[in-house]
Design a protein around this motif. Structure first.
Motif, PDB file in Angstrom:
ATOM      1  N   GLU A   1       0.829  -1.201   0.000  1.00  0.00           N
ATOM      2  CA  GLU A   1       0.000   0.000   0.000  1.00  0.00           C
ATOM      3  C   GLU A   1       0.868   1.258   0.000  1.00  0.00           C
ATOM      4  O   GLU A   1       0.507   2.271  -0.599  1.00  0.00           O
ATOM      5  N   GLY A   2       2.032   1.177   0.656  1.00  0.00           N
ATOM      6  CA  GLY A   2       2.955   2.303   0.637  1.00  0.00           C
ATOM      7  C   GLY A   2       3.510   2.593  -0.746  1.00  0.00           C
ATOM      8  O   GLY A   2       3.926   3.720  -1.042  1.00  0.00           O
ATOM      9  N   TRP A   3       3.517   1.593  -1.604  1.00  0.00           N
ATOM     10  CA  TRP A   3       3.995   1.750  -2.981  1.00  0.00           C
ATOM     11  C   TRP A   3       2.873   2.049  -3.964  1.00  0.00           C
ATOM     12  O   TRP A   3       3.098   2.093  -5.173  1.00  0.00           O
ATOM     13  N   GLY A   4       1.666   2.235  -3.452  1.00  0.00           N
ATOM     14  CA  GLY A   4       0.555   2.580  -4.327  1.00  0.00           C
ATOM     15  C   GLY A   4      -0.204   1.398  -4.892  1.00  0.00           C
ATOM     16  O   GLY A   4      -1.009   1.563  -5.813  1.00  0.00           O
ATOM     17  N   VAL A   5       0.028   0.216  -4.341  1.00  0.00           N
ATOM     18  CA  VAL A   5      -0.682  -0.984  -4.776  1.00  0.00           C
ATOM     19  C   VAL A   5      -1.917  -1.158  -3.903  1.00  0.00           C
ATOM     20  O   VAL A   5      -1.821  -1.185  -2.668  1.00  0.00           O
ATOM     21  N   GLN A   6      -3.093  -1.276  -4.506  1.00  0.00           N
ATOM     22  CA  GLN A   6      -4.323  -1.555  -3.764  1.00  0.00           C
ATOM     23  C   GLN A   6      -4.304  -3.001  -3.303  1.00  0.00           C
ATOM     24  O   GLN A   6      -3.929  -3.901  -4.058  1.00  0.00           O
ATOM     25  N   THR A   7      -4.681  -3.269  -2.068  1.00  0.00           N
ATOM     26  CA  THR A   7      -4.664  -4.640  -1.570  1.00  0.00           C
ATOM     27  C   THR A   7      -6.069  -5.103  -1.200  1.00  0.00           C
ATOM     28  O   THR A   7      -6.898  -4.317  -0.722  1.00  0.00           O
ATOM     29  N   ILE A   8      -6.316  -6.395  -1.441  1.00  0.00           N
ATOM     30  CA  ILE A   8      -7.594  -7.023  -1.095  1.00  0.00           C
ATOM     31  C   ILE A   8      -7.287  -8.359  -0.428  1.00  0.00           C
ATOM     32  O   ILE A   8      -6.535  -9.177  -0.979  1.00  0.00           O
ATOM     33  N   SER A   9      -7.844  -8.587   0.735  1.00  0.00           N
ATOM     34  CA  SER A   9      -7.699  -9.870   1.413  1.00  0.00           C
ATOM     35  C   SER A   9      -8.734 -10.842   0.865  1.00  0.00           C
ATOM     36  O   SER A   9      -9.927 -10.540   0.853  1.00  0.00           O
ATOM     37  N   CYS A  10      -8.277 -11.997   0.400  1.00  0.00           N
ATOM     38  CA  CYS A  10      -9.198 -12.950  -0.206  1.00  0.00           C
ATOM     39  C   CYS A  10      -8.607 -14.345  -0.135  1.00  0.00           C
ATOM     40  O   CYS A  10      -7.427 -14.558  -0.430  1.00  0.00           O
ATOM     41  N   ASP A  11      -9.425 -15.302   0.262  1.00  0.00           N
ATOM     42  CA  ASP A  11      -9.080 -16.721   0.193  1.00  0.00           C
ATOM     43  C   ASP A  11      -9.490 -17.216  -1.193  1.00  0.00           C
ATOM     44  O   ASP A  11     -10.676 -17.227  -1.531  1.00  0.00           O
ATOM     45  N   LEU A  12      -8.529 -17.619  -1.995  1.00  0.00           N
ATOM     46  CA  LEU A  12      -8.829 -18.023  -3.373  1.00  0.00           C
ATOM     47  C   LEU A  12      -9.591 -19.334  -3.456  1.00  0.00           C
ATOM     48  O   LEU A  12     -10.035 -19.722  -4.539  1.00  0.00           O
ATOM     49  N   LEU A  13      -9.783 -20.010  -2.309  1.00  0.00           N
ATOM     50  CA  LEU A  13     -10.642 -21.198  -2.289  1.00  0.00           C
ATOM     51  C   LEU A  13     -12.099 -20.856  -1.981  1.00  0.00           C
ATOM     52  O   LEU A  13     -12.939 -21.745  -1.922  1.00  0.00           O
ATOM     53  N   ASP A  14     -12.366 -19.579  -1.777  1.00  0.00           N
ATOM     54  CA  ASP A  14     -13.733 -19.106  -1.575  1.00  0.00           C
ATOM     55  C   ASP A  14     -14.247 -18.595  -2.924  1.00  0.00           C
ATOM     56  O   ASP A  14     -13.937 -17.490  -3.354  1.00  0.00           O
ATOM     57  N   ARG A  15     -15.041 -19.413  -3.581  1.00  0.00           N
ATOM     58  CA  ARG A  15     -15.464 -19.120  -4.952  1.00  0.00           C
ATOM     59  C   ARG A  15     -16.216 -17.788  -5.048  1.00  0.00           C
ATOM     60  O   ARG A  15     -15.996 -17.017  -5.993  1.00  0.00           O
ATOM     61  N   ASP A  16     -17.067 -17.514  -4.088  1.00  0.00           N
ATOM     62  CA  ASP A  16     -17.847 -16.286  -4.142  1.00  0.00           C
ATOM     63  C   ASP A  16     -16.952 -15.057  -4.016  1.00  0.00           C
ATOM     64  O   ASP A  16     -17.160 -14.041  -4.698  1.00  0.00           O
ATOM     65  N   ARG A  17     -15.943 -15.137  -3.136  1.00  0.00           N
ATOM     66  CA  ARG A  17     -15.058 -13.986  -2.955  1.00  0.00           C
ATOM     67  C   ARG A  17     -14.166 -13.786  -4.181  1.00  0.00           C
ATOM     68  O   ARG A  17     -13.839 -12.657  -4.550  1.00  0.00           O
ATOM     69  N   VAL A  18     -13.765 -14.877  -4.814  1.00  0.00           N
ATOM     70  CA  VAL A  18     -12.990 -14.748  -6.052  1.00  0.00           C
ATOM     71  C   VAL A  18     -13.846 -14.080  -7.126  1.00  0.00           C
ATOM     72  O   VAL A  18     -13.383 -13.179  -7.842  1.00  0.00           O
ATOM     73  N   GLU A  19     -15.062 -14.489  -7.224  1.00  0.00           N
ATOM     74  CA  GLU A  19     -15.961 -13.913  -8.223  1.00  0.00           C
ATOM     75  C   GLU A  19     -16.192 -12.425  -7.967  1.00  0.00           C
ATOM     76  O   GLU A  19     -16.417 -11.651  -8.913  1.00  0.00           O
TER      77      GLU A  19
END
Length: 350
Positions: A87-105
């Motif tokens: 985030e300090g470098w200007g990258v937006q971050t999102i916390s997500c478990d890639l095994l959670d299909r709904d959150r990936v979608e």
């Protein structure tokens, strides 16, 4: 007017790195070729599995190469320091478990995806989780980003053992089952991305990557540490492919401009096959500590990277330069990540 980024050039390398910040700044410098390639494609970027050893510098690299475009880093973020850096470098971050299909979608649908997620190490007793990470998560991502370009990290562990004297295995050799569940699961990962690329017309590349060199971890750092501490060096896996991490992430990102339908594999690594014995002897000469060896050289996992050299050119940083940097880092006692590559493990269980 957009500022010109500090570029990785083929000369003017530092003698050494003073600390981690200095190392990461240099390692995340884009090449002019990357800046030009990204200018040829449209859209923002998302790096899935961004919190790993390569993802943090890769996301920073993308932001530096294309500062006017959005770069999103996705991970579970069990390490809050990685998230704060991004985030300090200007990258937006999102916390997500890639095994959670709904959150990936639900993730933002951007045009350019670099997929770095997966599980290799310390999977004994949780092989089912490893298979899920290496096959189910790619399936969810491929479905959710069917309209994007996808560059997906794979591994040379999809290949059979080969004789280094024959120059390594090239992309014409099909991935196949090997000892150990990890290798089989990553064959599955590649096939998942291939299936969805064909089914949805998703352009992509599967990156069969070899060993990254960072002064804090990797094959070269481990060999230097063994020599420094007098630990016997196993030679059964006596030849390796190596590539400076800054070069590697530049090549990963440049593949976004070279995706294909259906997705195709490409070996990414240094153009030469490197002798473990010779590396140890170079470190021994620098340290004034003769290395100790065990075993003898035999067949191992080495690949031919001529296709990558033709598409992307040779890496900028030479093996000799990497040896100098890693030797200084080791001798001065600077911090390491403490996650060994286990390149010498031959059972298939890491």
């Amino acid at each position: 007017m957009t500022a010109t980024p500090d570029l990785l050039r083929r000369d003017g390398f530092p003698d050494h790195f003073t600390d981690v910040d200095d190392l990461e700044e240099f390692m995340s410098r884009p090449t002019q070729e990357l800046v030009d390639d990204l200018a040829e494609i449209t859209g923002d970027f998302i790096v899935l599995g961004v919190a790993g050893k390569m993802g943090v510098t890769l996301a920073r690299l993308l932001k530096r190469a294309a500062p006017g475009r959005r770069v999103i880093g996705v991970a579970r973020f069990s390490d809050p320091d990685a998230r704060a850096k991004l985030e300090g470098w200007g990258v937006q971050t999102i916390s997500c478990d890639l095994l959670d299909r709904d959150r990936v979608e639900a993730l933002p649908k951007v045009e350019n995806v670099i997929y770095l997620a997966g599980l290799k190490f310390d999977s004994d007793g949780r092989e089912n989780f490893m298979w899920a990470m290496n096959t189910l998560a790619p399936a969810y991502v491929a479905e959710a980003f069917a309209q994007s370009r996808i560059v997906a990290l794979s591994t040379i562990h999809v290949y059979p053992w080969s004789d280094p004297a024959r120059g390594g295995v090239d992309e014409t050799t099909s991935p196949r089952a090997r000892p150990g569940e990890y290798a089989n699961s990553v064959v599955g990962r590649e096939r998942i991305f291939e299936y969805h690329s064909l089914a949805h017309g998703t352009p992509g590349r599967n990156v069969r990557f070899v060993y990254a060199v960072d002064t804090r971890y990797g094959v070269m750092q481990e060999i230097a540490d063994w020599v420094w501490n007098g630990v016997p060096i196993p030679l059964e896996t006596g030849t390796v492919n190596l590539m400076w991490q800054g070069d590697a992430i530049n090549h990963f990102a440049r593949l976004l401009a070279r995706t294909k339908v259906p997705t195709t594999p490409i070996n990414i690594g240094g153009p030469e096959l490197v002798s473990v014995r010779n590396l140890a002897e170079q470190f021994g000469e620098i340290f004034g500590k003769p290395p100790v060896f065990t075993g003898v050289e035999g067949e191992c996992l080495v690949v031919n990277c001529e296709q990558a050299s033709a598409e992307l050119g040779h890496p900028y940083v030479s093996v000799r330069t990497m040896v100098r940097w890693v030797a200084e880092w080791t001798r001065s006692g600077k911090p390491t990540i403490g996650k060994p590559s286990k390149f010498h493990v031959r059972t298939g269980s890491f």
